[in-house]
Design a protein around this motif. Structure first.
Motif, PDB file in Angstrom:
ATOM      1  N   ALA A  42       5.248  26.073 -12.017  1.00 36.40           N
ATOM      2  CA  ALA A  42       6.366  26.765 -11.379  1.00 36.40           C
ATOM      3  C   ALA A  42       7.386  27.166 -12.437  1.00 36.40           C
ATOM      4  CB  ALA A  42       7.021  25.877 -10.329  1.00 36.40           C
ATOM      5  N   GLN A  44      11.535  28.733 -12.898  1.00 37.02           N
ATOM      6  CA  GLN A  44      12.832  29.161 -12.362  1.00 37.02           C
ATOM      7  C   GLN A  44      13.499  30.070 -13.379  1.00 37.02           C
ATOM      8  OE1 GLN A  44      16.559  26.603 -11.889  1.00 37.02           O
ATOM      9  NE2 GLN A  44      15.894  26.810  -9.755  1.00 37.02           N
ATOM     10  N   LEU A  85       8.619  38.310  -0.276  1.00 35.20           N
ATOM     11  CA  LEU A  85       8.973  37.038  -0.914  1.00 35.20           C
ATOM     12  C   LEU A  85       8.200  35.884  -0.273  1.00 35.20           C
ATOM     13  CD1 LEU A  85      12.864  37.418  -1.254  1.00 35.20           C
ATOM     14  CD2 LEU A  85      11.201  37.429  -3.125  1.00 35.20           C
ATOM     15  N   LEU A  88       4.614  35.548  -1.343  1.00 33.34           N
ATOM     16  CA  LEU A  88       4.463  34.989  -2.694  1.00 33.34           C
ATOM     17  C   LEU A  88       4.894  33.526  -2.762  1.00 33.34           C
ATOM     18  CD1 LEU A  88       5.970  37.984  -4.735  1.00 33.34           C
ATOM     19  CD2 LEU A  88       3.542  37.384  -4.543  1.00 33.34           C
ATOM     20  N   THR A  90       7.990  32.754  -2.946  1.00 29.19           N
ATOM     21  CA  THR A  90       9.058  32.864  -3.938  1.00 29.19           C
ATOM     22  C   THR A  90      10.421  32.700  -3.288  1.00 29.19           C
ATOM     23  OG1 THR A  90       7.798  34.300  -5.415  1.00 29.19           O
ATOM     24  CG2 THR A  90      10.194  34.460  -5.557  1.00 29.19           C
ATOM     25  N   TYR A  91      11.295  31.973  -3.945  1.00 24.37           N
ATOM     26  CA  TYR A  91      12.688  31.836  -3.502  1.00 24.37           C
ATOM     27  C   TYR A  91      13.548  32.743  -4.374  1.00 24.37           C
ATOM     28  CZ  TYR A  91      17.373  29.950  -2.865  1.00 24.37           C
ATOM     29  OH  TYR A  91      18.723  29.820  -2.621  1.00 24.37           O
ATOM     30  N   LEU A 105      15.777  32.955  -9.189  1.00 28.07           N
ATOM     31  CA  LEU A 105      14.389  33.198  -8.786  1.00 28.07           C
ATOM     32  C   LEU A 105      13.554  31.967  -9.107  1.00 28.07           C
ATOM     33  CD1 LEU A 105      12.064  35.250  -7.993  1.00 28.07           C
ATOM     34  CD2 LEU A 105      11.892  35.728 -10.439  1.00 28.07           C
ATOM     35  N   THR A 106      12.867  31.436  -8.097  1.00 28.64           N
ATOM     36  CA  THR A 106      11.949  30.317  -8.301  1.00 28.64           C
ATOM     37  C   THR A 106      10.598  30.698  -7.706  1.00 28.64           C
ATOM     38  OG1 THR A 106      13.793  28.752  -8.098  1.00 28.64           O
ATOM     39  CG2 THR A 106      11.569  27.855  -7.961  1.00 28.64           C
ATOM     40  N   THR A 107       9.544  30.595  -8.538  1.00 28.44           N
ATOM     41  CA  THR A 107       8.230  31.053  -8.087  1.00 28.44           C
ATOM     42  C   THR A 107       7.127  30.302  -8.805  1.00 28.44           C
ATOM     43  OG1 THR A 107       6.861  33.032  -7.767  1.00 28.44           O
ATOM     44  CG2 THR A 107       8.075  32.862  -9.839  1.00 28.44           C
ATOM     45  N   PHE A 111       2.736  34.043  -9.910  1.00 24.96           N
ATOM     46  CA  PHE A 111       3.402  35.117  -9.170  1.00 24.96           C
ATOM     47  C   PHE A 111       4.675  35.599  -9.864  1.00 24.96           C
ATOM     48  CE2 PHE A 111       1.381  33.001  -5.285  1.00 24.96           C
ATOM     49  CZ  PHE A 111       0.289  33.866  -5.313  1.00 24.96           C
ATOM     50  N   SER A 115       7.110  38.807  -8.487  1.00 28.56           N
ATOM     51  CA  SER A 115       8.442  38.322  -8.115  1.00 28.56           C
ATOM     52  C   SER A 115       9.524  39.047  -8.900  1.00 28.56           C
ATOM     53  CB  SER A 115       8.542  36.811  -8.347  1.00 28.56           C
ATOM     54  OG  SER A 115       7.625  36.102  -7.526  1.00 28.56           O
TER      55      SER A 115
END
Length: 422
Positions: A42, A44, A85, A88, A90-91, A105-107, A111, A115
């Motif tokens: 992950a 960020q 979002l 994906l 994704t936040y 952005l956290t993904t 991705f 993102s």
């Protein structure tokens, strides 16, 4: 057999070093500071713009801007954008503080590319639609109407004005009439003035390898950025030199919200760590002196808290609680009684050691993930602190003596400002 009636002995921290961040320059010379950690796939990413509430030329502008920004782009409706979002996992969020607008952005690592494509839409082609703005304004106005009836909300606003001054950028808050005046053209102007084509800082943490840096460069390195730095807003050094009290009466209120404190020394001052310890002993944890006095012994409140806040070197501490209106003077008296004790009596070493362990443990607790570590590294850059600041911070906590605490209390717990609303 383990005796569970006895708490385990506290183990002192032998040594601490905050992990350092690597640095990488994009094609457009924007700087990326990143901390790689491969435990989980992950990532960020934070894009930090020098914007926020202090740069808005209308009160409430920055808050409405970040809300409206997430409501679709010129390429995708709000529903399609949110679904993309979600697909994906994704936040993505945009937040306005006093001095910054931060895109977060956290993904998952795999991705990152799609993102970033979505993130770029917010920067390059935001929609900022009138119809959606009207809806958001109505929501904010209704929220303001509700909040303005709460003594704590009113007290927090008045307290800021008291310690910073009525005209300070840090003491400007949106009223209903301010929100009603804001148009989409105002928000588009804000975007052009502080986001579009403007330099920003980039912080990354997580499973980052060369490929991820190249992806970031591909999407963010092509942005045309003005070849200049945006300086933090200039804040006049306003400070009351004498104690004062402001009492705002709300006839319908059943309780009084109390705020006591002042502007104070910042993190670069040699007395700062001792002051941080004092404020913590006073009201910074559940076993604090104010909690023992006002809650446990007197039953005046459910909770009382004291903390130090910092806004880009503008530092202040606040003691805050809510009590029954008829008990407000007793509560204020007991707060000052505990402050005076810190000035007149040395803190017992057993109490100091207990809080030292709590403070160090709490600090280490916010460094449990690479994302949290990067947040602390960001603070170093935001406040122009040396990169070894936290290493020395821990050592200073461990070495501070009761004599130092008493001296700092006598010098810095003075000329306090009081705000009572109720």
């Amino acid at each position: 057999m383990l005796d569970r009636t006895q708490a385990p002995a506290a183990q002192p921290l032998a040594h601490f070093t905050l992990p350092t961040a690597h640095s990488f320059s994009l094609a457009n010379q924007l700087k990326v500071r990143y901390k790689s950690h491969q435990a989980q796939p992950a990532i960020q990413l934070l894009l930090v713009f020098e914007a926020g509430r202090t740069r808005a030329y209308q009160r409430g502008q920055a808050e409405l801007y970040v809300q409206l920004l997430m409501e679709g782009t010129q390429k995708m409706s709000a529903e399609a954008f949110a679904q993309a979002l979600a697909d994906l996992g994704t936040y993505l969020d945009v937040n306005a503080s006093d001095t910054q607008v931060i895109f977060s952005l956290t993904t998952l690592k795999k991705f990152l590319q799609p993102s970033l494509e979505l993130l770029l839409q917010l920067i390059e082609v935001p929609l900022l639609e009138e119809e959606t703005l009207l809806m958001l304004k109505n929501i904010q106005i209704q929220n303001l109407k509700v909040q303005q009836e709460k003594t704590a909300f009113v007290a927090n606003r008045i307290y800021r004005k008291t310690i910073f001054g009525q005209d300070s950028p840090f003491a400007q808050f949106a009223e209903i009439e301010d929100v009603e005046k804001i148009t989409t053209q105002d928000l588009k102007q804000y975007h052009q003035a502080y986001i579009a084509g403007k330099p920003f800082s980039i912080f990354m943490a997580g499973d980052i390898e060369q490929n991820e840096l190249e992806i970031v460069n591909q999407y963010l390195g092509h942005l045309k950025v003005e070849n200049q730095d945006i300086e933090p807003p200039s804040i006049e050094n306003y400070e009351n030199s004498e104690s004062s009290r402001f009492y705002f009466k709300k006839k319908e209120a059943l309780q009084t919200s109390i705020r006591i404190g002042r502007r104070c020394i910042d993190k670069t001052h040699p007395d700062y760590v001792a002051l941080r310890i004092l404020i913590g002993l006073l009201g910074g944890y559940f076993g604090s002196r104010l909690m023992q006095n006002l809650r446990e012994e007197k039953g005046l409140t459910y909770g009382v808290h004291a903390q130090i806040n910092n806004i880009r070197g503008n530092t202040f501490f606040t003691i805050q609680t809510d009590v029954k209106k008829e008990q407000q003077e007793q509560a204020v008296s007991e707060i000052y009684k505990e402050i005076e004790r810190l000035k007149q009596e040395k803190v017992p070493i057993t109490e100091l050691d207990l809080f030292r362990n709590y403070l160090i443990g709490s600090f280490l607790g916010v460094l449990a993930t690479p994302f949290q570590i990067m947040q602390q590294i960001k603070v170093l850059y935001d406040e122009n602190l040396p990169l070894d600041y936290y290493d020395n911070f821990i050592q200073k906590i461990k070495s501070t003596t009761p004599d130092e605490l008493q001296k700092v209390a006598q010098e810095h717990l003075v000329a306090l400002q009081e705000v009572l609303v109720g």
